[in-house]
Scaffold this motif. Structure first.
Motif, PDB file in Angstrom:
ATOM      1  N   TYR A   1      -0.085  28.168   4.341  1.00 52.44           N
ATOM      2  CA  TYR A   1       0.291  27.638   3.024  1.00 52.44           C
ATOM      3  C   TYR A   1      -0.918  27.634   2.090  1.00 52.44           C
ATOM      4  O   TYR A   1      -1.374  26.582   1.656  1.00 52.44           O
ATOM      5  N   PRO A   2      -1.440  28.803   1.750  1.00 55.10           N
ATOM      6  CA  PRO A   2      -2.665  28.870   0.945  1.00 55.10           C
ATOM      7  C   PRO A   2      -2.507  28.354  -0.487  1.00 55.10           C
ATOM      8  O   PRO A   2      -3.488  28.024  -1.132  1.00 55.10           O
ATOM      9  N   ASP A   3      -1.258  28.251  -0.970  1.00 54.89           N
ATOM     10  CA  ASP A   3      -1.023  27.758  -2.329  1.00 54.89           C
ATOM     11  C   ASP A   3      -0.678  26.269  -2.358  1.00 54.89           C
ATOM     12  O   ASP A   3      -0.524  25.702  -3.447  1.00 54.89           O
ATOM     13  N   GLU A   4      -0.550  25.650  -1.199  1.00 51.47           N
ATOM     14  CA  GLU A   4      -0.129  24.247  -1.135  1.00 51.47           C
ATOM     15  C   GLU A   4      -1.023  23.427  -0.212  1.00 51.47           C
ATOM     16  O   GLU A   4      -0.653  22.343   0.214  1.00 51.47           O
ATOM     17  N   PHE A   5      -2.193  23.928   0.110  1.00 55.27           N
ATOM     18  CA  PHE A   5      -3.072  23.280   1.078  1.00 55.27           C
ATOM     19  C   PHE A   5      -3.371  21.831   0.690  1.00 55.27           C
ATOM     20  O   PHE A   5      -3.782  21.557  -0.433  1.00 55.27           O
ATOM     21  N   VAL A   6      -3.154  20.915   1.578  1.00 53.82           N
ATOM     22  CA  VAL A   6      -3.325  19.459   1.440  1.00 53.82           C
ATOM     23  C   VAL A   6      -2.709  18.894   0.151  1.00 53.82           C
ATOM     24  O   VAL A   6      -3.167  17.893  -0.384  1.00 53.82           O
TER      25      VAL A   6
ATOM     26  N   TYR B   1     -10.585  28.439   2.536  1.00 55.40           N
ATOM     27  CA  TYR B   1     -10.164  29.741   2.023  1.00 55.40           C
ATOM     28  C   TYR B   1      -8.729  29.718   1.505  1.00 55.40           C
ATOM     29  O   TYR B   1      -8.013  30.705   1.556  1.00 55.40           O
ATOM     30  N   HIS B   2      -8.311  28.604   0.964  1.00 56.52           N
ATOM     31  CA  HIS B   2      -6.983  28.476   0.359  1.00 56.52           C
ATOM     32  C   HIS B   2      -6.991  29.130  -1.030  1.00 56.52           C
ATOM     33  O   HIS B   2      -8.050  29.448  -1.570  1.00 56.52           O
TER      34      HIS B   2
END
Length: 169
Positions: free
Chosen positions: A94-99, A126-127
């Motif tokens: 989920y690189p567009d929603e990380f944490v 690296y998100h």
């Protein structure tokens, strides 16, 4: 000053992080640790300083227990509180929603004028993007036990040292 940790955990990773933070900061200063599923969210009103933790699910969703308590969470007066955040996510899947979950909690707390402490640099991640990102920092400690579990202990250690004076002082 009374400080407590409130967290929500589905798989146990956020619970483990909360317990590590409690151990690092615990003692007389951090009095209590609560799983949000087993306590009324209004309990937060009893504390002057809070450490809030959540994992992020799917496309930036709050962990289920936080999601269930979210409407009541929004009604708490955070205006005279000091708050720090930590969150878990998966930056690879989920690189567009990380944490993003901590970003959702942050929006509520920040909109009420709470003193927010514990920003954490985005260096080493690296998100692509995150609701929890403000410039070159996350609004709290970001952990990725799926892809960077070897960094979790060190990140928690550093973050606890960073927030110690503000959350315990």
């Amino acid at each position: 000053m009374k400080t407590a940790i409130f967290y929500g955990s589905s798989t146990g990773n956020t619970e483990s992080a909360a317990k590590m933070i409690f151990k690092k900061l615990g003692g007389e200063e951090v009095l209590d640790i609560f799983d949000i599923v087993s306590v009324k969210v209004e309990k937060m009103s009893e504390y002057e300083k809070l450490i809030l933790g959540t994992s992020t699910w799917g496309d930036g969703d709050l962990q289920d227990d936080w999601d269930s308590a979210f409407e009541k969470f929004k009604s708490i007066d955070f205006s005279k509180k000091t708050v720090a955040f930590f969150g878990l996510g998966d930056q690879e899947e989920y690189p567009d929603e990380f944490v993003g979950g901590i970003g959702t909690l942050y929006e509520v707390v920040n909109s009420q004028g709470a003193k927010v402490v514990g920003k954490w640099p985005v260096d080493g991640y690296y998100h692509d993007s995150s609701k929890a990102q403000d410039g070159d920092y996350f609004v709290g400690l970001a952990l990725d036990d799926d892809n960077q579990s070897d960094m979790t202990d060190g990140r928690i250690e550093s973050w606890c040292e960073q927030i110690r004076s503000e959350i315990l002082g």
